[in-house]
Scaffold this motif. Structure first.
Motif, PDB file in Angstrom:
ATOM      1  N   ILE A 186     -10.343   1.593   3.171  1.00 23.12           N
ATOM      2  CA  ILE A 186     -10.642   2.751   4.007  1.00 23.12           C
ATOM      3  C   ILE A 186      -9.597   3.013   5.080  1.00 23.12           C
ATOM      4  O   ILE A 186      -9.564   4.106   5.653  1.00 23.12           O
ATOM      5  N   MET A 187      -8.733   2.054   5.363  1.00 23.27           N
ATOM      6  CA  MET A 187      -7.708   2.278   6.387  1.00 23.27           C
ATOM      7  C   MET A 187      -6.290   2.237   5.836  1.00 23.27           C
ATOM      8  O   MET A 187      -5.383   2.859   6.394  1.00 23.27           O
ATOM      9  N   ASP A 188      -6.077   1.507   4.751  1.00 18.16           N
ATOM     10  CA  ASP A 188      -4.716   1.343   4.232  1.00 18.16           C
ATOM     11  C   ASP A 188      -4.484   2.146   2.951  1.00 18.16           C
ATOM     12  O   ASP A 188      -3.729   3.108   2.930  1.00 18.16           O
ATOM     13  N   TYR A 189      -5.163   1.738   1.879  1.00 17.82           N
ATOM     14  CA  TYR A 189      -4.865   2.282   0.565  1.00 17.82           C
ATOM     15  C   TYR A 189      -5.491   3.655   0.311  1.00 17.82           C
ATOM     16  O   TYR A 189      -4.892   4.496  -0.361  1.00 17.82           O
ATOM     17  N   GLY A 190      -6.693   3.880   0.839  1.00 19.72           N
ATOM     18  CA  GLY A 190      -7.282   5.220   0.719  1.00 19.72           C
ATOM     19  C   GLY A 190      -6.397   6.276   1.348  1.00 19.72           C
ATOM     20  O   GLY A 190      -6.051   7.281   0.715  1.00 19.72           O
ATOM     21  N   PRO A 191      -5.986   6.098   2.621  1.00 24.93           N
ATOM     22  CA  PRO A 191      -5.067   7.050   3.239  1.00 24.93           C
ATOM     23  C   PRO A 191      -3.721   7.166   2.513  1.00 24.93           C
ATOM     24  O   PRO A 191      -3.123   8.239   2.481  1.00 24.93           O
ATOM     25  N   ALA A 192      -3.251   6.056   1.932  1.00 27.15           N
ATOM     26  CA  ALA A 192      -1.964   6.109   1.216  1.00 27.15           C
ATOM     27  C   ALA A 192      -2.039   7.038   0.016  1.00 27.15           C
ATOM     28  O   ALA A 192      -1.093   7.765  -0.291  1.00 27.15           O
ATOM     29  N   ILE A 193      -3.158   7.010  -0.681  1.00 29.80           N
ATOM     30  CA  ILE A 193      -3.330   7.918  -1.817  1.00 29.80           C
ATOM     31  C   ILE A 193      -3.553   9.342  -1.315  1.00 29.80           C
ATOM     32  O   ILE A 193      -2.983  10.305  -1.838  1.00 29.80           O
ATOM     33  N   GLN A 194      -4.383   9.473  -0.277  1.00 32.81           N
ATOM     34  CA  GLN A 194      -4.732  10.795   0.232  1.00 32.81           C
ATOM     35  C   GLN A 194      -3.537  11.532   0.823  1.00 32.81           C
ATOM     36  O   GLN A 194      -3.322  12.705   0.541  1.00 32.81           O
ATOM     37  N   PRO A 228       0.463   6.271  -6.297  1.00 29.60           N
ATOM     38  CA  PRO A 228      -0.235   5.989  -7.555  1.00 29.60           C
ATOM     39  C   PRO A 228      -0.811   4.573  -7.482  1.00 29.60           C
ATOM     40  O   PRO A 228      -0.460   3.792  -6.588  1.00 29.60           O
ATOM     41  N   THR A 229      -1.668   4.240  -8.410  1.00 32.69           N
ATOM     42  CA  THR A 229      -2.261   2.888  -8.374  1.00 32.69           C
ATOM     43  C   THR A 229      -1.228   1.822  -8.671  1.00 32.69           C
ATOM     44  O   THR A 229      -1.433   0.651  -8.346  1.00 32.69           O
ATOM     45  N   TYR A 230      -0.082   2.216  -9.264  1.00 34.01           N
ATOM     46  CA  TYR A 230       0.955   1.244  -9.586  1.00 34.01           C
ATOM     47  C   TYR A 230       2.094   1.275  -8.559  1.00 34.01           C
ATOM     48  O   TYR A 230       3.189   0.763  -8.816  1.00 34.01           O
ATOM     49  N   GLN A 231       1.843   1.894  -7.398  1.00 40.75           N
ATOM     50  CA  GLN A 231       2.860   1.966  -6.351  1.00 40.75           C
ATOM     51  C   GLN A 231       3.414   0.576  -6.026  1.00 40.75           C
ATOM     52  O   GLN A 231       2.659  -0.352  -5.752  1.00 40.75           O
ATOM     53  N   PRO A 232       4.739   0.399  -6.060  1.00 38.57           N
ATOM     54  CA  PRO A 232       5.307  -0.898  -5.666  1.00 38.57           C
ATOM     55  C   PRO A 232       5.110  -1.135  -4.169  1.00 38.57           C
ATOM     56  O   PRO A 232       5.386  -0.261  -3.345  1.00 38.57           O
ATOM     57  N   VAL A 233       4.607  -2.291  -3.817  1.00 38.62           N
ATOM     58  CA  VAL A 233       4.444  -2.676  -2.420  1.00 38.62           C
ATOM     59  C   VAL A 233       5.011  -4.075  -2.244  1.00 38.62           C
ATOM     60  O   VAL A 233       5.007  -4.881  -3.177  1.00 38.62           O
ATOM     61  N   LYS A 234       5.502  -4.360  -1.056  1.00 38.49           N
ATOM     62  CA  LYS A 234       6.184  -5.631  -0.822  1.00 38.49           C
ATOM     63  C   LYS A 234       5.254  -6.698  -0.274  1.00 38.49           C
ATOM     64  O   LYS A 234       4.607  -6.500   0.760  1.00 38.49           O
ATOM     65  N   ASP A 235       5.214  -7.822  -0.956  1.00 42.26           N
ATOM     66  CA  ASP A 235       4.538  -9.008  -0.453  1.00 42.26           C
ATOM     67  C   ASP A 235       5.634 -10.008  -0.098  1.00 42.26           C
ATOM     68  O   ASP A 235       5.887 -10.976  -0.813  1.00 42.26           O
ATOM     69  N   LYS A 247       1.718 -17.935   0.445  1.00 42.86           N
ATOM     70  CA  LYS A 247       2.808 -17.655  -0.494  1.00 42.86           C
ATOM     71  C   LYS A 247       3.136 -16.168  -0.478  1.00 42.86           C
ATOM     72  O   LYS A 247       2.367 -15.347   0.045  1.00 42.86           O
ATOM     73  N   TYR A 248       4.269 -15.838  -1.061  1.00 38.74           N
ATOM     74  CA  TYR A 248       4.689 -14.453  -1.202  1.00 38.74           C
ATOM     75  C   TYR A 248       4.888 -14.148  -2.681  1.00 38.74           C
ATOM     76  O   TYR A 248       5.342 -14.987  -3.448  1.00 38.74           O
ATOM     77  N   GLN A 249       4.551 -12.929  -3.090  1.00 41.31           N
ATOM     78  CA  GLN A 249       4.684 -12.550  -4.496  1.00 41.31           C
ATOM     79  C   GLN A 249       5.800 -11.536  -4.731  1.00 41.31           C
ATOM     80  O   GLN A 249       5.957 -11.032  -5.836  1.00 41.31           O
ATOM     81  N   GLY A 250       6.543 -11.234  -3.686  1.00 42.78           N
ATOM     82  CA  GLY A 250       7.622 -10.269  -3.863  1.00 42.78           C
ATOM     83  C   GLY A 250       7.081  -8.850  -3.964  1.00 42.78           C
ATOM     84  O   GLY A 250       6.105  -8.498  -3.316  1.00 42.78           O
ATOM     85  N   THR A 251       7.708  -8.044  -4.795  1.00 43.47           N
ATOM     86  CA  THR A 251       7.243  -6.675  -4.996  1.00 43.47           C
ATOM     87  C   THR A 251       6.191  -6.640  -6.088  1.00 43.47           C
ATOM     88  O   THR A 251       6.427  -7.075  -7.212  1.00 43.47           O
ATOM     89  N   ILE A 252       4.996  -6.151  -5.743  1.00 43.91           N
ATOM     90  CA  ILE A 252       3.885  -6.060  -6.691  1.00 43.91           C
ATOM     91  C   ILE A 252       3.301  -4.651  -6.621  1.00 43.91           C
ATOM     92  O   ILE A 252       3.698  -3.845  -5.784  1.00 43.91           O
ATOM     93  N   THR A 253       2.358  -4.346  -7.490  1.00 42.61           N
ATOM     94  CA  THR A 253       1.748  -3.018  -7.465  1.00 42.61           C
ATOM     95  C   THR A 253       0.633  -2.972  -6.417  1.00 42.61           C
ATOM     96  O   THR A 253       0.076  -3.992  -6.025  1.00 42.61           O
TER      97      THR A 253
END
Length: 730
Positions: free
Chosen positions: A348-356, A361-368, A386-392
């Motif tokens: 409700i604060m991060d991913y919802g606004p990012a789409i809106q 897209p649901t496969y948007q690359p995001v950095k971990d 741990k870190y996973q690098g760039t993930i969706t």
């Protein structure tokens, strides 16, 4: 005008004058679930009412009672002069005792009904009552009808409640106390507010002296006696328990709060029709308090707060404000806002606004990747360090990775995220900050209502418990929640689709909540102890654990934890973090049995695509991915102008088929949450942590719940830390 108003006055009968003034509450099916006051009243006839009590009541309420005919012009003039001069001069209000009786018998006590028309009708009916009944009868009706606090009606019943005595065994100071209580039964409660009760009792004694029914010496002797002397420690006439009372405790308390907010008083003979689903409420209660569900609670001090709403209209169907405790006398944890919601904030604060707003897209690359809040040395970490690098984005949400959530919020911008939350009915006293992206101070009711908007395709309905109120005069007011578009159907669908994976993916954080075969979605949330306390509890322990999930028929949010989380053995072990999920699973599987089990339909403007064997989605016209941290962000084939805090996105001519991703910028923040979000695999041991269970095994149900929250956990703002710097986590 008086004649015109009086001609439309309602009828008044002996039954209305003599009946109790209880308010009845009904469930969604129209069945009575509670009566406030009616089961407590012992009616007493005039000849058995002590003369001293009658004198006390008349002296304080209406000294000219035996001289007027229902309306007292002299009294009205005296009250008017008093109001103008600002001096009481020992005078009383303009209403006679007979008018007060009429008001209690016929009219609503809602503030909105205090009109000239109502006062005119009240006066006319008072005159009619005086013509048909003797002064003795009128006084009898009044003494038996008035509300005396603590769910008690009538002074005979009050004598038994407060003193365990009948009226004929009371003393002068006790008569005076009872006579003074009807003006404000809560404020003059001698148990809770002895100072105010004493002042009111003495006021009655002074009025009796002025009315020449007792002497100055008698009054002084009575004043010398403590108002708490002879008060009963047990209440023979306390509100009796009904079959449903233990189940509806939390729901009823919140209904009464909502009733008061609408301007009504419970001692005015109302019929209150609620949205309560009694079967769902009983199930929620039994899961919280029983063992039939197979859930093992670490101790009786382990608490919860839960709210069930209908996502299609905002009706609150069930509410549980605690376990092993009577919520009516304390905190309703279902509506408390003093605990961080952890990672349930991410949709409700991060991913919802990012789409809106950014059309992610649901496969948007995001950095971990390693992340430190700007201007500080505080790093954001995940449960596995741990870190996973760039993930969706999908993977980040399903596995509840914190750093991608914070980076996404940074790209969206806190102002737009705040706007998105406002559309979901949430407002905050102080500006939100980046760390709120992994923890908001909200209630289970607010959380359930916000996730309901994902369920129904993007419409927010303010949660409400009362659907209809009927007053004693037959006037009915109906209530409903007006739906408001909070987000696009595309945003709601894409968030819902990703949240399914939280419960179904092997690495999902909420697999313990999954109901086999049910179309549902949800999100976990936990909060970790602050750095300055972490050495006093196991390193993998949590302060709070949440789960919020929904189907197309229901939205259910649950908080679990301890009221005083900084006391010894008041932490949540890793296996105990799944208790919120287990509660959800038990309740949702039960209430969904006879409901249609349908999946969500993709909106026309959402396009499905396959990425890495996974079906992914994007909004039509935005087939690529959005790069991080640029005022002119790039998508595959399109340039997207982020612009100001607006839900609109401008698309210009295609530039290239490649997407670029720049390094994330940072934002100034003085506090930084430390993070923890274990992946729930659904196979965790349900047994309680041994140290917690052993020390709490003999704890009483109410030993830790006298205060709303531990003083150390009350936040002074809406950020991810409280006043003591306690950090909140997903």
């Amino acid at each position: 005008m008086f004649t015109f108003y009086a001609s439309s006055a309602p009828q008044i009968t002996r039954s209305a004058l003599s009946s109790d003034n209880s308010t009845k509450f009904y469930d969604a099916n129209g069945h009575v679930i509670s009566r406030l006051g009616s089961q407590n009243r012992d009616y007493v006839k005039s000849k058995k009412i002590p003369k001293t009590l009658k004198q006390a009541v008349v002296s304080i309420e209406d000294r000219r009672f035996y001289k007027h005919g229902g309306v007292d012009p002299i009294r009205i003039m005296g009250a008017a002069i008093s109001n103008v001069t600002g001096s009481s001069l020992g005078l009383q209000g303009g209403s006679t005792l007979t008018q007060q009786l009429v008001k209690l018998s016929v009219f609503s006590t809602a503030a909105s009904d205090r009109t000239l028309k109502r006062k005119a009708q009240e006066a006319w009916l008072a005159i009619k009552v005086e013509r048909h009944y003797s002064k003795s009868q009128i006084l009898e009706f009044y003494i038996n009808k008035v509300y005396m606090g603590n769910g008690v009606y009538g002074m005979q019943t009050a004598a038994e409640f407060y003193y365990n005595k009948t009226l004929d065994h009371l003393t002068l100071p006790e008569f005076a106390m009872l006579a003074g209580m009807p003006q404000s039964p809560t404020l003059y409660n001698p148990y809770k507010y002895p100072k105010y009760a004493t002042e009111r009792r003495n006021e009655v004694l002074n009025a009796m002296v002025k009315n020449k029914v007792i002497t100055e010496q008698q009054a002084q002797n009575a004043k010398n006696i403590s108002v708490q002397r002879n008060l009963s420690k047990t209440h023979a006439k306390a509100k009796t328990s009904e079959k449903t009372s233990k189940y509806i405790d939390s729901y009823l308390k919140q209904t009464i709060e909502e009733l008061h907010d609408k301007g009504y008083k419970t001692n005015s003979g109302l019929k209150v029709y609620t949205n309560l689903d009694l079967n769902a409420q009983k199930k929620l209660y039994n899961v919280a308090n029983g063992t039939s569900s197979g859930i093992v609670y670490p101790s009786n001090r382990f608490q919860l707060g839960a709210t069930l709403v209908n996502p299609n209209n905002g009706k609150v169907l069930a509410m549980q404000g605690g376990r092993k405790i009577k919520v009516a006398f304390g905190l309703n944890r279902a509506v408390q806002t003093g605990r961080s919601s952890g990672s349930t904030a991410k949709p409700i604060m991060d991913y919802g606004p990012a789409i809106q707003y950014l059309k992610y897209p649901t496969y948007q690359p995001v950095k971990d990747t390693p992340y430190t809040y700007a201007g500080s040395d505080k790093s954001v970490m995940d449960f596995d360090n741990k870190y996973q690098g760039t993930i969706t984005m999908r993977k980040a949400l399903v596995e509840s990775r914190n750093i991608p959530a914070i980076r996404t919020l940074e790209n969206v911008g806190v102002p737009r995220a705040t706007k998105f939350l406002k559309n979901l009915g949430m407002s905050f006293s102080k500006p939100l900050e980046l760390q709120n992206g992994i923890g908001l101070y909200i209630s289970s009711e607010q959380l359930a209502a916000s996730y309901a908007a994902f369920s129904n395709g993007g419409t927010y309905y303010k949660p409400y418990l009362i659907r209809k109120v009927t007053q004693v005069n037959g006037v009915t007011h109906k209530y409903h929640s007006q739906g408001k578009r909070a987000m696009s159907p595309a945003t709601a669908f894409m968030i819902t689709n990703m949240l399914k994976g939280v419960m179904t993916d092997s690495n999902g954080s909420g697999t313990a909540a999954k109901v086999s075969g049910l179309f549902e979605a949800g999100k976990t949330g936990t909060t970790q102890y602050p750095d300055d306390y972490i050495n006093q509890v196991p390193s993998d322990s949590s302060m709070d654990s949440w789960f919020s999930g929904f189907t197309k028929n229901y939205s259910l949010a649950i908080w679990t934890g301890y009221d005083h989380q900084f006391k010894a053995n008041s932490y949540i072990s890793p296996t105990e973090t799944t208790i919120a999920q287990q509660i959800y699973k038990s309740v949702m599987s039960y209430i969904s049995q006879d409901k249609p089990n349908t999946d969500w339909t993709k909106p026309d403007d959402v396009v499905a695509t396959t990425r890495g064997g996974q079906t992914e989605y994007y909004v039509a016209g935005y087939p690529g991915t959005v790069a991080d941290n640029s005022s002119s962000q790039t998508t595959s084939g399109y340039t997207v102008d982020r612009g100001s805090d607006s839900s609109n996105t401008t698309v210009t001519q295609p530039r290239s088929n490649e997407s670029s991703e720049r390094s994330d910028r940072t934002t100034e923040s003085s506090e930084t949450p430390t993070t923890q979000e274990p992946s729930g695999d659904g196979s965790g041991n349900d047994n309680a942590n041994s140290s917690s269970a052993s020390s709490d095994s003999s704890a009483g149900g109410s030993s830790d719940t006298s205060n709303n929250t531990d003083n150390n956990t009350t936040p002074d703002n809406n950020a991810g830390t409280d006043t003591n710097g306690n950090q909140t986590n997903p």
